[in-house]
Design an enzyme around this catalytic site. Structure first.
Site, PDB file in Angstrom:
ATOM      1  N   LYS A   1       0.852  -1.182   0.000  1.00 39.35           N
ATOM      2  CA  LYS A   1       0.000   0.000   0.000  1.00 39.35           C
ATOM      3  C   LYS A   1       0.893   1.239   0.000  1.00 39.35           C
ATOM      4  O   LYS A   1       1.729   1.418   0.890  1.00 39.35           O
ATOM      5  CB  LYS A   1      -0.903  -0.006   1.236  1.00 39.35           C
ATOM      6  CG  LYS A   1      -1.787   1.236   1.309  1.00 39.35           C
ATOM      7  CD  LYS A   1      -2.792   1.172   2.449  1.00 39.35           C
ATOM      8  CE  LYS A   1      -3.572   2.466   2.537  1.00 39.35           C
ATOM      9  NZ  LYS A   1      -4.529   2.473   3.638  1.00 39.35           N
TER      10      LYS A   1
ATOM     11  N   LYS B   1      -2.362  -1.524  -3.681  1.00 34.84           N
ATOM     12  CA  LYS B   1      -3.195  -0.336  -3.576  1.00 34.84           C
ATOM     13  C   LYS B   1      -2.327   0.909  -3.625  1.00 34.84           C
ATOM     14  O   LYS B   1      -1.338   0.948  -2.927  1.00 34.84           O
ATOM     15  CB  LYS B   1      -3.954  -0.408  -2.252  1.00 34.84           C
ATOM     16  CG  LYS B   1      -4.835   0.783  -1.963  1.00 34.84           C
ATOM     17  CD  LYS B   1      -5.404   0.635  -0.591  1.00 34.84           C
ATOM     18  CE  LYS B   1      -6.293   1.831  -0.316  1.00 34.84           C
ATOM     19  NZ  LYS B   1      -6.877   1.782   0.993  1.00 34.84           N
TER      20      LYS B   1
HETATM   21  C1  PBG Z   1      -6.934   3.514   5.741  1.00 37.84           C
HETATM   22  C2  PBG Z   1      -7.467   3.447   4.355  1.00 37.84           C
HETATM   23  C3  PBG Z   1      -7.390   4.428   3.366  1.00 37.84           C
HETATM   24  C4  PBG Z   1      -8.048   3.923   2.254  1.00 37.84           C
HETATM   25  C5  PBG Z   1      -8.528   2.664   2.588  1.00 37.84           C
HETATM   26  N1  PBG Z   1      -8.142   2.377   3.884  1.00 37.84           N
HETATM   27  C6  PBG Z   1      -6.872   5.799   3.427  1.00 37.84           C
HETATM   28  C7  PBG Z   1      -5.448   6.060   3.607  1.00 37.84           C
HETATM   29  O1  PBG Z   1      -4.615   5.157   3.701  1.00 37.84           O
HETATM   30  O2  PBG Z   1      -5.127   7.244   3.679  1.00 37.84           O
HETATM   31  C8  PBG Z   1      -8.195   4.639   0.959  1.00 37.84           C
HETATM   32  C9  PBG Z   1      -9.252   4.122   0.049  1.00 37.84           C
HETATM   33  C10 PBG Z   1      -9.559   5.051  -1.058  1.00 37.84           C
HETATM   34  O3  PBG Z   1      -8.889   6.082  -1.246  1.00 37.84           O
HETATM   35  O4  PBG Z   1     -10.501   4.740  -1.797  1.00 37.84           O
HETATM   36  N2  PBG Z   1      -7.912   3.022   6.650  1.00 37.84           N
END
Ligand code: PBG
Length: 327
Positions: A197, A249
């Site tokens: 991520k 992601k």
């Molecule tokens: C953190 C989380 C995020 C997203 C999913 N889980 C935000 C981040 O890491 O800042 C982002 C999902 C999206 O942008 O659609 N709980």
């Protein structure tokens, strides 16, 4: 003049020929719908930066889950937005907290018809908006956060989640969660690891979606966009720790990472087409600059072609509807 007998265009001559020879096709079962539920709402609340996406009430979430099941989607990924936040994100552990209650409500609505997935992360629950608790210097404390994730995971499994999605990028989070689940007797609760991520500008609209309190960024725990090799390391660690599925992601700016992970992973690979990817296409389509349906379909097909077995996308339900129409 030469007359080639090698003519790739032969396979493109009719829609039937193209359909028959397509190397990849989309199916509802591999699509996962991310959904937000906000505590204390009486009406669904539109998210301005994500036209078409709302913060749900209990009732509208149940309806969305029932519709998702009807469409044959693979799963639903739940995110909760509490009305009270604190430094430790303690509302995340309350069995009657917004997310844990939503898991129960969705399970009672659709049973086992969808894979009910839930976000194991503190950013929606902390008043500082970070994915973990902070030490004296404001640095996210990895190991103190793991202890909370372990408890959150058990609370979500108790509520009935089939699969947990730890998205906080703490080192050792899969092992901590797996051990806690086993100890609590939740041996069949699966874990989808947000393995690779990245710290991404494309999360912007999500921060509105969950009313994030974050100031600053997540660069001390999420990956750097410059890094490719490191994704393999993250995936290998999560596999060793017991991940059942690994995820990449965001999706569209990271298709090389997705292809690398797909080539080496012995477990199914998911990709998350995130909020900013959604908003970009919606904004361009709203301006009449691109064909909305074609662009959405192409974007998800590209993610599949790069190697995803499953795609989390805010268009999951709409896309599944189109797939049904086109037989
Ligand atoms: C953190 C989380 C995020 C997203 C999913 N889980 C935000 C981040 O890491 O800042 C982002 C999902 C999206 O942008 O659609 N709980």
């Amino acid at each position: 003049m030469s007359f080639p007998n090698q003519r790739p265009r032969r396979l493109r001559t009719t829609p039937a020929m193209r359909r028959m020879t397509a190397e990849h096709r989309l199916a509802p079962a591999e699509l996962i719908l991310p959904a937000f539920i906000r505590e204390g709402l009486s009406e669904p609340n539109p998210i301005a930066s994500m036209p078409g996406v709302v913060q749900h009430t209990t009732d509208s979430l149940k309806r969305a889950a029932a519709e998702a099941a009807e469409l044959g989607l693979g799963g639903i990924m739940l995110f909760g937005i509490p009305s009270e936040r604190d430094a430790e994100g303690s509302a995340s552990l309350d069995p009657n907290g917004v997310l844990n209650r939503a898991i129960r409500d969705v399970r009672s609505e659709i049973g086992d018809e969808l894979v009910v997935m839930s976000d194991v992360c503190l950013d929606e629950f902390t008043d500082h908006g970070h994915c973990g608790v902070l030490d004296g210097e404001g640095y996210v404390d990895n190991d103190a956060t793991l202890e909370i994730y372990a408890k959150m995971a058990v609370a979500q499994a108790d509520a009935g989640a089939h699969m947990l999605g730890p998205s906080g990028m703490m080192d050792g989070q899969i092992a901590a969660i797996r051990q806690a689940l086993e100890k609590a007797g939740h041996t069949n609760t699966a874990v989808v690891a947000y393995a690779a991520k990245y710290a991404s500008a494309f999360y912007g609209p999500f921060r509105e979606a969950v009313d994030s309190q974050l100031k600053g960024d997540r660069r001390t725990y999420q990956m750097d966009a410059a890094n490719r090799r490191e994704a393999i390391r993250e995936v290998e660690l999560d596999l060793a720790e017991g991940a059942d599925v690994v995820m990449v992601k965001p999706a569209m700016s990271y298709l090389d990472i997705l292809a690398d992970v797909a080539a080496m992973s012995p477990v199914p690979v998911a990709a998350y087409q995130i909020s900013g990817e959604y908003s970009m296409i919606e904004a361009a389509a709203a301006n009449g600059w691109i064909d909305r349906q074609a662009a959405i379909t192409e974007s998800v097909l590209g993610i599949k072609r790069a190697g995803a077995n499953m795609v989390l996308t805010y268009w999951a339900a709409e896309l599944a509807g189109w797939l049904k129409e086109s037989r």
